[in-house]
Design a protein around this motif. Sequence first.
Motif, mmCIF file in Angstrom:
data_model
loop_
_atom_site.group_PDB
_atom_site.id
_atom_site.type_symbol
_atom_site.label_atom_id
_atom_site.label_comp_id
_atom_site.label_asym_id
_atom_site.label_seq_id
_atom_site.Cartn_x
_atom_site.Cartn_y
_atom_site.Cartn_z
ATOM 1 N N THR A 10 24.972 -27.865 98.752
ATOM 2 C CA THR A 10 25.530 -27.509 100.236
ATOM 3 C C THR A 10 24.987 -28.676 101.087
ATOM 4 O OG1 THR A 10 25.902 -25.239 99.185
ATOM 5 C CG2 THR A 10 26.123 -25.804 101.556
ATOM 6 N N GLN A 11 25.674 -29.103 102.047
ATOM 7 C CA GLN A 11 25.283 -29.964 103.002
ATOM 8 C C GLN A 11 24.822 -28.835 104.219
ATOM 9 O OE1 GLN A 11 24.844 -32.887 101.185
ATOM 10 N NE2 GLN A 11 25.004 -33.823 103.143
ATOM 11 N N LEU A 12 23.730 -29.244 104.776
ATOM 12 C CA LEU A 12 23.193 -28.537 105.901
ATOM 13 C C LEU A 12 22.929 -29.381 107.043
ATOM 14 C CD1 LEU A 12 20.383 -26.187 103.918
ATOM 15 C CD2 LEU A 12 22.718 -25.634 104.401
ATOM 16 N N ALA A 13 23.290 -28.741 108.323
ATOM 17 C CA ALA A 13 23.053 -29.721 109.410
ATOM 18 C C ALA A 13 22.083 -29.002 110.421
ATOM 19 C CB ALA A 13 24.397 -29.600 110.065
ATOM 20 N N TYR A 14 21.225 -29.743 111.075
ATOM 21 C CA TYR A 14 20.437 -29.433 111.799
ATOM 22 C C TYR A 14 20.636 -30.109 113.140
ATOM 23 C CZ TYR A 14 17.327 -33.036 110.030
ATOM 24 O OH TYR A 14 16.741 -34.316 109.586
ATOM 25 N N HIS A 15 20.119 -29.726 114.382
ATOM 26 C CA HIS A 15 20.042 -30.229 115.651
ATOM 27 C C HIS A 15 18.938 -30.342 116.152
ATOM 28 C CE1 HIS A 15 24.459 -29.497 115.445
ATOM 29 N NE2 HIS A 15 24.073 -28.437 114.598
ATOM 30 N N LEU A 16 18.469 -31.744 116.740
ATOM 31 C CA LEU A 16 17.146 -32.100 117.529
ATOM 32 C C LEU A 16 17.251 -32.079 118.800
ATOM 33 C CD1 LEU A 16 15.992 -34.916 115.030
ATOM 34 C CD2 LEU A 16 15.346 -32.645 114.796
ATOM 35 N N VAL A 62 30.401 -24.849 103.908
ATOM 36 C CA VAL A 62 30.389 -23.487 103.200
ATOM 37 C C VAL A 62 29.979 -23.797 101.816
ATOM 38 C CG1 VAL A 62 32.350 -21.801 102.620
ATOM 39 C CG2 VAL A 62 32.357 -22.736 104.785
ATOM 40 N N PRO A 63 29.109 -22.828 101.273
ATOM 41 C CA PRO A 63 28.656 -22.814 99.994
ATOM 42 C C PRO A 63 29.775 -22.723 98.990
ATOM 43 C CG PRO A 63 27.910 -21.008 100.759
ATOM 44 C CD PRO A 63 28.659 -21.618 101.980
ATOM 45 N N ALA A 64 29.555 -23.249 97.704
ATOM 46 C CA ALA A 64 30.398 -22.819 96.706
ATOM 47 C C ALA A 64 30.315 -21.224 96.249
ATOM 48 C CB ALA A 64 30.111 -23.412 95.612
ATOM 49 N N ASP A 65 29.312 -20.816 96.453
ATOM 50 C CA ASP A 65 28.788 -19.462 95.934
ATOM 51 C C ASP A 65 28.326 -18.542 97.229
ATOM 52 O OD1 ASP A 65 27.971 -16.858 95.076
ATOM 53 O OD2 ASP A 65 26.300 -17.734 93.898
ATOM 54 N N THR A 68 25.029 -16.873 98.310
ATOM 55 C CA THR A 68 23.943 -17.585 98.548
ATOM 56 C C THR A 68 23.785 -17.377 100.283
ATOM 57 O OG1 THR A 68 25.058 -19.611 99.106
ATOM 58 C CG2 THR A 68 23.854 -19.337 96.988
ATOM 59 N N TYR A 69 24.636 -16.419 100.708
ATOM 60 C CA TYR A 69 24.393 -16.056 102.115
ATOM 61 C C TYR A 69 23.193 -15.043 102.318
ATOM 62 C CZ TYR A 69 29.121 -18.455 103.431
ATOM 63 O OH TYR A 69 29.952 -19.451 103.801
ATOM 64 N N ARG A 70 22.875 -14.511 101.178
ATOM 65 C CA ARG A 70 21.878 -13.459 101.414
ATOM 66 C C ARG A 70 20.650 -13.962 102.020
ATOM 67 N NH1 ARG A 70 20.820 -10.031 96.087
ATOM 68 N NH2 ARG A 70 19.070 -11.464 95.640
ATOM 69 N N CYS A 71 19.991 -12.951 102.859
ATOM 70 C CA CYS A 71 18.890 -13.491 103.472
ATOM 71 C C CYS A 71 17.785 -14.090 102.559
ATOM 72 C CB CYS A 71 18.343 -12.415 104.152
ATOM 73 S SG CYS A 71 16.622 -12.611 105.147
ATOM 74 N N ASP A 72 17.407 -13.634 101.487
ATOM 75 C CA ASP A 72 16.459 -14.031 100.537
ATOM 76 C C ASP A 72 16.625 -15.271 100.070
ATOM 77 O OD1 ASP A 72 18.347 -12.308 98.736
ATOM 78 O OD2 ASP A 72 17.167 -12.712 97.259
ATOM 79 N N ARG A 73 18.302 -15.527 99.570
ATOM 80 C CA ARG A 73 18.683 -16.956 99.134
ATOM 81 C C ARG A 73 18.506 -18.024 100.249
ATOM 82 N NH1 ARG A 73 22.209 -15.676 94.886
ATOM 83 N NH2 ARG A 73 22.435 -18.111 94.509
ATOM 84 N N LEU A 74 18.573 -17.540 101.533
ATOM 85 C CA LEU A 74 18.459 -18.615 102.608
ATOM 86 C C LEU A 74 17.222 -19.353 102.647
ATOM 87 C CD1 LEU A 74 20.751 -16.985 105.366
ATOM 88 C CD2 LEU A 74 21.121 -18.711 103.939
ATOM 89 N N VAL A 75 16.255 -18.606 101.830
ATOM 90 C CA VAL A 75 14.678 -19.034 102.107
ATOM 91 C C VAL A 75 14.681 -20.644 101.557
ATOM 92 C CG1 VAL A 75 12.615 -18.604 101.098
ATOM 93 C CG2 VAL A 75 13.692 -16.636 102.050
ATOM 94 N N ASP A 76 15.591 -20.492 100.416
ATOM 95 C CA ASP A 76 15.528 -22.070 99.602
ATOM 96 C C ASP A 76 15.830 -23.105 100.639
ATOM 97 O OD1 ASP A 76 14.586 -20.947 97.176
ATOM 98 O OD2 ASP A 76 16.714 -20.653 96.677
ATOM 99 N N ASP A 77 17.000 -22.724 101.414
ATOM 100 C CA ASP A 77 17.264 -23.835 102.640
ATOM 101 C C ASP A 77 16.267 -24.114 103.705
ATOM 102 O OD1 ASP A 77 19.784 -23.604 101.246
ATOM 103 O OD2 ASP A 77 20.833 -22.411 102.811
ATOM 104 N N ALA A 196 30.108 -14.222 105.916
ATOM 105 C CA ALA A 196 28.566 -14.532 105.731
ATOM 106 C C ALA A 196 27.719 -13.263 106.024
ATOM 107 C CB ALA A 196 28.267 -15.701 106.242
ATOM 108 N N ALA A 197 28.097 -13.095 107.363
ATOM 109 C CA ALA A 197 27.255 -11.850 107.861
ATOM 110 C C ALA A 197 26.997 -10.725 107.208
ATOM 111 C CB ALA A 197 27.600 -11.520 109.383
ATOM 112 N N ASP A 198 28.275 -10.210 106.485
ATOM 113 C CA ASP A 198 28.356 -9.140 105.447
ATOM 114 C C ASP A 198 27.575 -9.186 104.208
ATOM 115 O OD1 ASP A 198 30.254 -7.913 107.160
ATOM 116 O OD2 ASP A 198 31.945 -8.470 106.376
ATOM 117 N N VAL A 199 27.110 -10.316 104.003
ATOM 118 C CA VAL A 199 26.350 -10.632 102.655
ATOM 119 C C VAL A 199 24.989 -10.581 103.154
ATOM 120 C CG1 VAL A 199 26.002 -12.439 100.986
ATOM 121 C CG2 VAL A 199 28.382 -12.033 101.491
ATOM 122 N N HIS A 200 24.610 -11.339 104.486
ATOM 123 C CA HIS A 200 23.385 -11.829 104.786
ATOM 124 C C HIS A 200 22.342 -10.510 104.321
ATOM 125 C CE1 HIS A 200 20.051 -12.105 107.583
ATOM 126 N NE2 HIS A 200 20.241 -13.353 107.118
ATOM 127 N N GLY A 201 22.690 -9.061 104.701
ATOM 128 C CA GLY A 201 21.901 -8.018 104.352
ATOM 129 C C GLY A 201 22.180 -7.356 103.304
#
Length: 276
Positions: A10-16, A62-65, A68-77, A196-201
């Motif tokens: 998944t391509q992730l963006a960040y802003h500086l 947007v991820p394929a799965d 991966t929106y779940r909070c613990d899965r986002l740790v990898d990002d 995604a918010a519904d999956v987060h927690g």
Amino acid sequence: MPTLTANDGTQLAYHLGGDGPPLIVLPGGPMRASAYLGDLGGLSDHRTLVLLDLRGTGDSAVPADPATYRCDRLVDDVEALRAHLGLERMDVLAHSAGGSLAMRYAARYPARVASLSLIAVTPRALGMPATAEDRLAAARLREDEPWYGAAIGPFRAWPAGTGDFDPVFAPFFYGCWDDAARAHFARDEVETDDEAADVHGSPGAYDPPATHAALAAPVLVLTGALDGGPRPCLARRCADAFPHAEAVVQPGAGHYPWLDDPRWFVRRVAAFLGKG
């Protein structure tokens, strides 16, 4: 706009923005694009803000799965961002729901976290959700406000689970319901990924015993005096869970303290970061 590739592609963006040592910033919502954080009231004058758009939000893909929106899965990002930036250790600031992600990251990668600044964070990762009583107690502090009469009925129903979120009670989340607050709230719907918010927690997102056991970094827990999620008493309980933490209450502030009094907010957070 810089990007990186997460472990699953998944391509992730960040802003500086700003100047100084990097400060990794994790947005709340949950799953709201980082744009709502702005420059955190001018904190960018002290640090280079690295604002991550969580997957599926803002400029990130947007991820394929969807799991991966779940909070613990986002740790990898978050770890992928650290590695991408080439940082051995990093200061992390998290707002609201982003605080649980920050705590889960700090528990899994304690050696990578130099400090945590937890801003208006309800510590679900520690098994400490804000209750309906918390939110109503904070709401009662606003009964002299001109909008209170129309807002309090729908607001009572929301934390009780008998009503949906209603824009009429948005003022409860801001220390001052002025034009800036109205404009800030107006962007919420387009900046938040509700699915995604519904999956987060969702189940498995948090592991309070493991998180408690692994916390070691110096922590600032900052909450607004008028916030109901968390109330200052809950923020102090959160701080007590860390071996090296300080709890600070910003006078007159709601859930977005950098909007309510930018100078106060920046002065306090910059002082904490300057101790490192």
